[in-house]
Design an enzyme around this catalytic site. Structure first.
Site, PDB file in Angstrom:
ATOM      1  CD  GLU A  10      -3.398  -2.923   7.221  1.00 37.07           C
ATOM      2  OE1 GLU A  10      -2.271  -3.118   6.782  1.00 37.07           O
ATOM      3  OE2 GLU A  10      -4.034  -1.879   7.003  1.00 37.07           O
TER       4      GLU A  10
ATOM      5  N   GLY B  37       2.433   1.721  10.938  1.00 37.09           N
ATOM      6  CA  GLY B  37       3.412   2.814  10.906  1.00 37.09           C
ATOM      7  C   GLY B  37       4.091   3.082  12.229  1.00 37.09           C
TER       8      GLY B  37
ATOM      9  CG  ASN C 143      -1.701   1.261   1.400  1.00 34.86           C
ATOM     10  OD1 ASN C 143      -1.843   2.032   0.454  1.00 34.86           O
ATOM     11  ND2 ASN C 143      -2.218   1.483   2.611  1.00 34.86           N
ATOM     12  CD1 TRP C 144       3.444   1.154  -2.984  1.00 33.15           C
ATOM     13  CD2 TRP C 144       3.261   2.350  -4.877  1.00 33.15           C
ATOM     14  NE1 TRP C 144       4.090   0.470  -3.974  1.00 33.15           N
ATOM     15  CE2 TRP C 144       4.005   1.174  -5.147  1.00 33.15           C
ATOM     16  CE3 TRP C 144       3.018   3.247  -5.908  1.00 33.15           C
ATOM     17  CZ2 TRP C 144       4.492   0.888  -6.419  1.00 33.15           C
ATOM     18  CZ3 TRP C 144       3.514   2.964  -7.171  1.00 33.15           C
ATOM     19  CH2 TRP C 144       4.253   1.789  -7.428  1.00 33.15           C
ATOM     20  CE  LYS C 145       0.263   3.482   4.821  1.00 32.04           C
ATOM     21  NZ  LYS C 145       0.039   3.618   6.232  1.00 32.04           N
TER      22      LYS C 145
ATOM     23  N   GLY D  11       2.795  -1.311   4.337  1.00 32.13           N
ATOM     24  CA  GLY D  11       2.739   0.122   4.044  1.00 32.13           C
ATOM     25  C   GLY D  11       4.132   0.679   3.781  1.00 32.13           C
ATOM     26  N   GLY D  12       4.728   1.271   4.816  1.00 29.48           N
ATOM     27  CA  GLY D  12       6.018   1.964   4.681  1.00 29.48           C
ATOM     28  C   GLY D  12       7.073   1.147   3.948  1.00 29.48           C
TER      29      GLY D  12
ATOM     30  CB  SER E  83       5.225  -2.345  12.086  1.00 30.61           C
ATOM     31  OG  SER E  83       4.804  -1.022  12.386  1.00 30.61           O
TER      32      SER E  83
ATOM     33  CG  HIS F 185      -5.703   1.701   5.110  1.00 28.53           C
ATOM     34  ND1 HIS F 185      -5.286   2.679   5.975  1.00 28.53           N
ATOM     35  CD2 HIS F 185      -4.676   0.831   4.971  1.00 28.53           C
ATOM     36  CE1 HIS F 185      -4.042   2.408   6.345  1.00 28.53           C
ATOM     37  NE2 HIS F 185      -3.642   1.298   5.744  1.00 28.53           N
TER      38      HIS F 185
ATOM     39  CD  GLU G 205      -2.936   5.474   6.714  1.00 30.32           C
ATOM     40  OE1 GLU G 205      -2.904   5.568   5.485  1.00 30.32           O
ATOM     41  OE2 GLU G 205      -2.009   4.967   7.388  1.00 30.32           O
TER      42      GLU G 205
HETATM   43  C1  PEP Z   1      -0.711   0.038   6.139  1.00 29.80           C
HETATM   44  O1  PEP Z   1      -0.788   1.257   6.055  1.00 29.80           O
HETATM   45  O2  PEP Z   1      -1.580  -0.688   5.620  1.00 29.80           O
HETATM   46  C2  PEP Z   1       0.417  -0.524   6.860  1.00 29.80           C
HETATM   47  C3  PEP Z   1       0.385  -1.780   7.210  1.00 29.80           C
HETATM   48  O3  PEP Z   1       1.449   0.342   7.129  1.00 29.80           O
HETATM   49  P1  PEP Z   1       2.888  -0.030   7.755  1.00 29.80           P
HETATM   50  O4  PEP Z   1       3.367  -1.299   7.065  1.00 29.80           O
HETATM   51  O5  PEP Z   1       3.737   1.143   7.444  1.00 29.80           O
HETATM   52  O6  PEP Z   1       2.681  -0.269   9.207  1.00 29.80           O
END
Ligand code: PEP
Length: 265
Positions: A177, A183, A13-15, A244-245, A223, A107, A109
């Site tokens: 999640e 994050g 997920n590049w956001k 994500g990140g 994470s 998600h 967010e």
């Molecule tokens: C996400 O935003 O779906 C996510 C899992 O982020 P991260 O891997 O950065 O925790």
């Protein structure tokens, strides 16, 4: 529950990161980096998906089609509406028209920053299925939820609310999640992820039958890095990861995607 083989899914997920030019470079590099792993492990490996911003999708579609890359992609959200006076929204039909396979729904967010409700997400889920997209439904508890209700109550309630009007045998993915893990650098433990994933699968079995539950992939997200993916992939009910990140770093994401479930280390 029957043991079935579900093809693991590693999804990035590049956001709101990487414009369309950066997207092209990133997907090219990802394909190149993954090629060795595919050569080593063959077709039994994970499916690899990226979720770029909407404005990148056409570029990603063209690149993947032209070079026949073994990477799939999806939208980060979709509108519950078909078309019309909904400024800024993107319909499922538009995403399907760009060859998206998947779409993220709910998600954390979107739930937090855009106030998306379970009822709205149920409509988005139906719209995705109607347009032949595979919804990746994100569920998860906050740190407060965890303290008050334990790990499974909120994700299960979110899942029930979204599946309330669903019938038949939809093809969908669940991403567990925990909000406190996204994050934060503080991932859930593999045991925590497995416990919630098993409960989510049992809930799908109750609502849509064992066959659908056996076929539904459940991802862990929060994470995930190359240094902790192994523990998650060892869990029987965890079928991959939503990243994500770490998905913005091609080398790191490819290392995560390389970690084949069947390698079992
Ligand atoms: C996400 O935003 O779906 C996510 C899992 O982020 P991260 O891997 O950065 O925790």
């Amino acid at each position: 529950m029957a043991q079935v083989s579900r093809i693991p899914l590693i999804a990035g997920n590049w956001k709101m990161n990487l414009d369309h030019l950066q997207a092209i470079a990133t997907v090219q590099k990802l394909d190149w980096t993954l090629k060795d792993a595919r050569h080593d492990y063959g077709a039994a490996g994970s499916e690899v998906a990226v979720f770029p911003p909407f404005t990148d999708l056409r570029s990603v579609q063209n690149l993947i089609a032209a070079d026949k890359l073994d990477i799939v992609f999806g939208g980060q959200d979709l509108s519950e509406h078909e078309a019309g006076a909904y400024t800024g929204e993107i319909s499922g039909a538009f995403l399907k028209g760009l060859d998206c396979t998947y779409v993220l729904i709910g998600h954390s967010e979107r739930r937090t920053l855009h106030g998306e409700t379970d009822q709205q997400l149920a409509r988005k889920f139906s719209s995705a299925v109607k347009h032949g997209l595979v919804p990746v439904l994100c569920v998860g508890e906050t740190a407060d939820d965890l303290e008050v209700h334990g790990p499974s109550a909120v994700p299960v309630a979110q899942l029930r609310a979204t599946l309330a009007g669903v019938t038949g045998t939809p093809n969908f993915v669940i991403a567990y999640e925990p909000v406190w893990a996204i994050g934060s650098g503080q991932a859930a433990t593999p045991d925590q992820a497995e416990q919630v994933a098993a409960t989510l699968r049992a809930t799908v079995a109750e609502l849509l039958g064992e066959e659908t539950a056996d076929a539904t992939r459940i991802l862990y997200g929060g994470s995930v890095k190359s240094s902790n993916i192994a523990g998650f992939m060892r869990q029987p009910n965890v079928d991959g990861a939503l990243v994500g990140g770490a998905s913005l770093d091609v080398t790191e994401f490819a290392s995560i995607a390389r970690f084949q479930k069947h390698v079992g280390t």
